[in-house]
Design a protein around this motif. Structure first.
Motif: not given
Ligand SMILES: Nc1nc2c(ncn2[C@@H]2O[C@H](COP(=O)(O)OP(=O)(O)OP(=O)(O)O)[C@@H](O)[C@H]2O)c(=O)[nH]1
Ligand SMILES: [Mg+2]
Length: 325
Positions: A57-65, A102-104, A150-152, A195-197, A199-201, A231-233
């Motif tokens: 998925g794209s950068p920051g979508v929450g893959k690691s979480t 840190i997240r893990m 992996t990204v993308g 569809v992650n996050k 909580d944001l819709g 992914a957080i909760t």
């Molecule tokens: N609001 C919200 N934030 C989330 C959720 N899951 C992850 N995040 C936040 O999104 C940010 C990116 O999360 P990552 O897990 O690093 O995302 P990633 O896709 O692994 O990022 P890259 O590896 O850098 O591409 C962090 O600040 C997380 O805490 C979610 O379900 N809801």
């Protein structure tokens, strides 16, 4: 080359299940790919199988979480898990890695978990080689599940679907419309959509993906499910994990898994043969010194001759390769 007894000792400790030995072997293979032959020779009689899941998925979508949340479930079930995170955006192997760490942190010390982060640049022998080799070591180590993050999709140096048996595509709210997704090739590669996050819709994104999937034909008989997670909760993670296991069962019951496993190795064999051919041609045709000479001559005389000079290397060369029976 590492001293043989060094490697022998590491292999012994690896076979005893020492994570530190696994870490050392990965480092050796990454930095000195030539040692791979020596190392993998030791596992000839082993035939361990891990199930390989790709999360993209794209950068920051929450893959690691998400990977962390899924992994927690697997560990709770007594599974052994190996993670490989690839971060193409980080120029340093330490960079984004730290964030992932840190997240893990809460699970990274678990005895049944091992994780490794890779930057897309800097692995000797290339990223796809490193990812494959680590996955092979994980299999030898007896992992039940390997997760590759992996990204993308499609832009990476290696394509995740060549390595993973189940591909999870992660989207987020506001991802954009169906056409963008189709353009990005996203609809073709996922076995599972999330569809992650949430909580944001993101209901609209899930609905869009669902509609596109409804319009597609799935020869395999598997219609990718669409889940929504936080992914957080951990909300929805149970369902996503179940989807992964359902897909696993689906490919195991059909011929698909066999094909996927074969594909993973065909991909690797091709890559290794390319490496060998490069090596042989460079050795037979031009060596490093000659390459440098061509470069300096071009720089000193006329840089515009560079094309001609390289063509000249092949001039009158009769590449006569005999095929082995
Ligand atoms: N609001 C919200 N934030 C989330 C959720 N899951 C992850 N995040 C936040 O999104 C940010 C990116 O999360 P990552 O897990 O690093 O995302 P990633 O896709 O692994 O990022 P890259 O590896 O850098 O591409 C962090 O600040 C997380 O805490 C979610 O379900 N809801
Ligand atoms: Mg990440």
């Amino acid at each position: 080359m590492k001293k043989d007894n060094d490697i022998d000792d590491l292999i012994q400790r690896f076979k005893n299940g020492e994570k530190i030995a696994l870490a050392r072997l990965i480092t050796i293979i990454e930095n000195e790919p030539d040692n791979a032959v020596e190392i993998f020779k030791q596992f000839e009689t082993k035939n361990n199988e891990s199930y390989i899941v790709g999360i993209t998925g794209s950068p920051g979508v929450g893959k690691s979480t998400l990977t962390g949340a899924i992994t927690q479930k697997l560990l709770d079930d007594g599974k052994k898990v190996g993670i490989i995170s690839v971060d193409p955006t980080s120029p340093f192997s330490g960079g984004a890695f730290l964030g992932d760490r840190i997240r893990m942190t809460n699970i990274s010390l678990h005895p049944n978990l091992f994780m490794r982060s890779l930057a897309s640049r800097g692995s000797k022998g290339g990223l796809s080689r490193a990812v494959f080799d680590i996955s092979l070591l994980y299999e030898a180590f007896g992992m039940d599940m390997i997760i590759i993050e992996t990204v993308g999709a499609g832009q990476s140096e290696f394509e995740i679907y060549n390595l993973a048996y189940t591909v999870v595509v992660v989207l987020v709210p506001g991802y954009g419309d169906a056409i963008q997704m189709q353009k990005a090739g996203i609809i073709e590669i996922g076995d599972i959509y999330d569809v992650n996050k949430k909580d944001l819709g993101g209901e609209d994104v899930a609905a869009h993906v669902g509609m596109m999937l409804d319009d597609s034909v799935f020869q395999s008989g598997w219609r990718p499910p669409v889940s929504m997670t936080n992914a957080i909760t951990g909300e929805g993670v149970e369902e996503l994990t179940q989807n992964i296991f359902d897909h696993k069962e689906h490919v195991e019951l059909s011929e698909e898994l066999k094909n996927k496993k074969k594909n993973r190795f065909v991909y690797k064999v091709k890559a290794l043969i390319h490496e060998k051919i490069d090596e042989i041609l460079l050795e037979k045709l031009v060596n490093q010194q000659q390459i440098e000479k061509i470069a300096t001559t071009a720089l000193e005389n006329s840089k515009f001759k560079i094309y001609k000079s390289v063509n000249d290397v092949f001039d009158g060369v009769n590449i006569d390769i005999e095929k082995k029976e």
